[in-house]
Design an enzyme around this catalytic site. Structure first.
Site, PDB file in Angstrom:
ATOM      1  CG  ASP A 183      -1.910   1.066   1.376  1.00  0.00           C
ATOM      2  OD1 ASP A 183      -1.836   2.265   0.617  1.00  0.00           O
ATOM      3  OD2 ASP A 183      -2.692   0.969   2.140  1.00  0.00           O
TER       4      ASP A 183
ATOM      5  CG  HIS B 182     -10.525  -1.665   5.678  1.00  0.00           C
ATOM      6  ND1 HIS B 182     -10.687  -1.310   4.793  1.00  0.00           N
ATOM      7  CD2 HIS B 182      -9.760  -2.737   5.786  1.00  0.00           C
ATOM      8  CE1 HIS B 182     -10.155  -2.071   3.978  1.00  0.00           C
ATOM      9  NE2 HIS B 182      -9.285  -2.956   4.457  1.00  0.00           N
TER      10      HIS B 182
ATOM     11  CG  HIS C 188      -9.764   7.335   2.411  1.00  0.00           C
ATOM     12  ND1 HIS C 188      -9.105   7.921   1.750  1.00  0.00           N
ATOM     13  CD2 HIS C 188      -8.880   5.974   2.504  1.00  0.00           C
ATOM     14  CE1 HIS C 188      -7.499   7.201   1.561  1.00  0.00           C
ATOM     15  NE2 HIS C 188      -7.952   6.188   1.656  1.00  0.00           N
TER      16      HIS C 188
HETATM   17  N1  GLY Z   1      -2.778   4.428   2.824  1.00  0.00           N
HETATM   18  C1  GLY Z   1      -3.830   4.653   3.709  1.00  0.00           C
HETATM   19  C2  GLY Z   1      -5.087   3.997   3.277  1.00  0.00           C
HETATM   20  O1  GLY Z   1      -5.273   3.389   2.324  1.00  0.00           O
HETATM   21  O2  GLY Z   1      -6.166   4.548   3.794  1.00  0.00           O
HETATM   22 MN    MN Z   2      -6.757   4.493   1.120  1.00  0.00          MN
HETATM   23 MN    MN Z   3      -3.927   2.926   0.788  1.00  0.00          MN
END
Ligand code: GLY
Ligand code: MN
Ligand code: MN
Length: 476
Positions: A275, A369, A373
């Site tokens: 990521d 999660h 966002h």
């Molecule tokens: N890299 C932070 C996220 O994916 O929210």
């Molecule tokens: Mn993200």
């Molecule tokens: Mn991310």
């Protein structure tokens, strides 16, 4: 260590868009209300240890209104549109040590502000600028100590009321205005975000190919080797920094959501979750790919991977102007819930149907999660996730896992130019009743999407997501 107008190309880029920042200031000024005035400082320099600073990063709100990246600056904007910039004064000795400073004299032309003064004047000038204003705006809860400083400046104005001065009677959070402005990205912002995404996509490809190549060559591959590839690709294309600390998680580490790039071995037969995204000219990109370290998915890995990908496709299809921010998440969860039953991660005799899995949040064991966002200058960008026109519509529900009462407000309606991530995942830790073939597998697929009238533009697909395509590029 400081970045400012370090070279001619930076200078040219900034000057080219001076009008854009002036337009943003004018728009903000028109919302400050009669007698309003706004104070927007940039970020402070921060010590890392002893006398070594962190790499300097300007404040996003300040940059949005000025395009100025030097530390030690503050913008004051009045409701009539008058802008005053306080910035570091020219100082040959400091410039020899720290680098070029624009200085107040050059700032007016370079940044298009109405006036500029040395930051040394800020303390004495602020009370004068606040005098005879009705309300003062500044970003709440962003700058440590700013509220106290504003109080101090207002006290100096109050000391003069017997001489006829008026003191602002109202303080407002400037973020409420700027967050809404920043939420919808203009063409200039979208272009930078596309460019950042292209660089980040290339970096992911480079890291994947490096992993396969090093393993083919029999080398000892570590997470930091792949992190170094990402960094190399970001920087060689002019990215100033990472948008956030890169996650390079080999094997079971992928089940740690906020893992960093550490020193664990990257082994053939295991997956690697990366990521990582670069920041380019103040804008973030945010990509996750999960790939087999040696370029070949195993059967169970592929089954989980294809499920996450199918859930992402459902989320992408649900992302368009007029839909709600929550729609992609709900679409993801629907696909994942069914898939968890089909793959035996969840036992239908215990948890029931896919709808039961959704209602009870049983999927949460493997997907904990949200699906996205806002993305912009900050990786978790500003902007309300609640539809402002429906703030008063509050409903209440009980969370099935915690039993807690939760107040819900209608999710934000997506509009063209909003940018969000779409990032479903599955994280399988060893647990009773969970097929062992899936243990210690963490998969996330994350792309960045610009909302359009008819759907969304995925700006990060320079790096493929389909398992076959990933395998092909890792063979290359
Ligand atoms: N890299 C932070 C996220 O994916 O929210
Ligand atoms: Mn993200
Ligand atoms: Mn991310």
């Amino acid at each position: 260590m400081r970045r400012g107008f370090a070279d001619a190309s930076t200078m040219a880029r900034m000057t080219a868009s001076t009008a854009l920042y002036a337009q943003r200031r004018a728009r903000l000024a028109s919302m400050l209300g009669e007698g309003g005035i706004a104070i927007i400082p940039t970020a402070p320099e921060r010590l890392r240890n002893r006398d070594t600073d962190y790499l300097y990063r300007h404040d996003s709100y300040f940059y949005y209104l000025t395009g100025f990246t030097e530390p030690g600056a503050c913008l004051v904007l009045a409701a009539d549109g008058t802008s005053t910039l306080f910035c570091q004064p020219k100082d040959l000795e400091r410039e020899i040590w720290d680098g070029y400073r624009l200085g107040p004299d050059a700032a007016v032309a370079a940044l298009g502000v109405d006036a500029a003064q040395s930051s040394a004047q800020l303390e004495s000038q602020l009370p004068r600028l606040l005098e005879n204003r009705s309300r003062v705006w500044y970003p709440f809860a962003i700058h440590a100590g700013l509220a106290a400083r504003v109080e101090g400046w207002l006290n100096q104005v109050r000391a003069r009321v017997r001489y006829g001065a008026l003191c602002p009677a109202q303080q407002d959070d400037l973020c409420t205005l700027l967050d809404e402005m920043r939420l919808v990205k203009d063409a200039h912002e979208q272009d930078i975000m596309r460019a950042a995404s292209v660089i980040s996509a290339g970096a992911h490809i480079r890291a994947m190919q490096c992993s396969a190549r090093m393993l083919r060559d029999g080398q000892d591959v570590r997470e930091y080797h792949l992190d170094a590839e990402l960094q190399h690709e970001f920087r060689r294309h002019g990215s100033q920094a990472v948008a956030y600390n890169s996650i390079v998680a080999a094997g079971a580490n992928a089940c740690v959501l906020h893992y960093r790039a550490d020193a664990a071995p990257v082994r053939a037969g295991e997956l690697v979750l990366i990521d990582a995204g670069c920041e380019l000219d103040g804008y973030a990109s945010d990509i996750t790919r999960t790939f087999p370290a040696n370029g070949q998915f195993t059967g169970p890995q592929r089954a989980l991977y294809d499920l996450v990908l199918a859930s992402q496709e459902a989320a992408v299809a649900a992302t368009r102007a007029g839909a709600r921010f929550n729609d992609p998440h709900d679409a993801t969860v629907a696909v994942l819930a069914q898939g968890m039953l089909d793959l035996g991660l969840l036992d239908k005799n215990k948890v029931g149907s896919a709808q039961d899995v959704i209602d009870s949040r049983a999927y949460f064991q493997f997907y904990m999660h949200r699906t996205g966002h806002w993305l912009g200058m900050d990786v978790h960008d500003c902007g309300s996730y609640v539809e402002p026109s429906e703030l008063g519509q509050v409903s209440e529900r009980r969370d099935p896992l915690s039993g807690e009462a939760i107040k819900n407000r209608p999710s934000r309606i997506l509009r063209p130019g909003m940018v969000l991530t779409i990032e479903p995942g599955i994280y399988v830790r060893p647990a009773e009743g969970v097929p062992e073939a899936y243990w210690n597998t963490g998969i996330r697929i994350e792309d960045d999407a610009i909302v359009t009238d008819s759907g969304c533009e995925l700006i990060t697909r320079g790096v493929p997501v389909k398992a076959d395509e990933i395998e092909a590029l890792m063979r290359a």
